[in-house]
Design a protein around this motif. Sequence first.
Motif, PDB file in Angstrom:
ATOM      1  N   ALA A 215      23.105  39.616  72.286  1.00 61.30           N
ATOM      2  CA  ALA A 215      23.791  38.458  71.700  1.00 61.30           C
ATOM      3  C   ALA A 215      24.757  38.897  70.611  1.00 61.30           C
ATOM      4  O   ALA A 215      25.888  38.393  70.514  1.00 61.30           O
ATOM      5  CB  ALA A 215      22.767  37.470  71.142  1.00 61.30           C
ATOM      6  N   LYS A 216      24.343  39.839  69.789  1.00 60.65           N
ATOM      7  CA  LYS A 216      25.234  40.308  68.726  1.00 60.65           C
ATOM      8  C   LYS A 216      26.445  41.033  69.304  1.00 60.65           C
ATOM      9  O   LYS A 216      27.582  40.821  68.857  1.00 60.65           O
ATOM     10  CB  LYS A 216      24.478  41.222  67.764  1.00 60.65           C
ATOM     11  N   GLN A 217      26.212  41.875  70.286  1.00 62.80           N
ATOM     12  CA  GLN A 217      27.329  42.604  70.893  1.00 62.80           C
ATOM     13  C   GLN A 217      28.335  41.657  71.546  1.00 62.80           C
ATOM     14  O   GLN A 217      29.536  41.935  71.580  1.00 62.80           O
ATOM     15  CB  GLN A 217      26.793  43.604  71.924  1.00 62.80           C
ATOM     16  N   SER A 218      27.858  40.530  72.048  1.00 63.55           N
ATOM     17  CA  SER A 218      28.743  39.597  72.739  1.00 63.55           C
ATOM     18  C   SER A 218      29.726  38.907  71.800  1.00 63.55           C
ATOM     19  O   SER A 218      30.711  38.312  72.257  1.00 63.55           O
ATOM     20  CB  SER A 218      27.918  38.535  73.476  1.00 63.55           C
ATOM     21  N   LEU A 219      29.493  38.967  70.494  1.00 59.06           N
ATOM     22  CA  LEU A 219      30.348  38.256  69.544  1.00 59.06           C
ATOM     23  C   LEU A 219      31.784  38.766  69.546  1.00 59.06           C
ATOM     24  O   LEU A 219      32.704  38.044  69.135  1.00 59.06           O
ATOM     25  CB  LEU A 219      29.768  38.359  68.127  1.00 59.06           C
ATOM     26  N   ILE A 220      31.989  39.993  69.987  1.00 58.02           N
ATOM     27  CA  ILE A 220      33.349  40.531  69.979  1.00 58.02           C
ATOM     28  C   ILE A 220      34.158  40.036  71.174  1.00 58.02           C
ATOM     29  O   ILE A 220      35.370  40.266  71.237  1.00 58.02           O
ATOM     30  CB  ILE A 220      33.340  42.070  69.963  1.00 58.02           C
ATOM     31  N   ARG A 221      33.516  39.362  72.110  1.00 61.65           N
ATOM     32  CA  ARG A 221      34.199  38.920  73.322  1.00 61.65           C
ATOM     33  C   ARG A 221      34.762  37.513  73.149  1.00 61.65           C
ATOM     34  O   ARG A 221      34.330  36.734  72.297  1.00 61.65           O
ATOM     35  CB  ARG A 221      33.226  38.958  74.500  1.00 61.65           C
ATOM     36  N   ASP A 222      35.755  37.193  73.959  1.00 61.12           N
ATOM     37  CA  ASP A 222      36.324  35.849  73.973  1.00 61.12           C
ATOM     38  C   ASP A 222      35.236  34.850  74.370  1.00 61.12           C
ATOM     39  O   ASP A 222      34.417  35.132  75.238  1.00 61.12           O
ATOM     40  CB  ASP A 222      37.469  35.808  74.989  1.00 61.12           C
TER      41      ASP A 222
END
Length: 232
Positions: A215-222
Amino acid sequence: MKIEDAVVLVTGGNRGIGKALVAEALARGARKVYAAARDPRTVTTPGAEAVALDVTDPGSVRLAAAGTGDVTVLINNAGIYVGASFLTGDLADVRREFETNFYGPLHVTRAFVPQLLANGGGRIVNVHSALSWVALGQSYSATKAALWSASDALRLELAPQGIGVTGLHVGYVDTDMAAAVDAPKVSPGSVAAQVFDAVEQDRDEVLADDTSRGAKQSLIRDPAERYAAVAG
């Protein structure tokens, strides 16, 4: 800071993650562990000191703070899951969830910070969620996102006074709250061990499982890409 000889208070300390946190603190040699719950009779962990505390009642919070005095580690764990729709759900349910999951920890923190300062500083742990970063829980996600942001703000405000703030993020935990969920779950004991490892290492964040790390890693995605991946 060392848990050995610390004085720990855990809200929602009668079951689930809270009960595991109480047990882990005792196992690590805490001098005293307060297990706080609306009904202190539901606290069953040997060695824990039961405290009556309803996080949604400021008067109850003040009484709990007045009745302790020696806390050095405060864990804001108490929470509920409603998951109301913002469009069709009852706004009373949304407010109730915020009262418990956001305003509750804020009431408790404001009441206990003077105590931590009087005891030389310490650490606050706020239980967030992987859903702080992924809005699948509707109103629940919003409450945890708000608490995550508040934790960051409190960390900046409290650091000069010698109080650290640790945020716990975790996905599904094998507790009553997630009993109906058919998905991989981490054990409450594993979560508790990771929390106290972080406290002893003065770390500000715990990512307790693959779900929270993803979930944290996904924050950089659109956003469109993030939620397409979740839906897929």
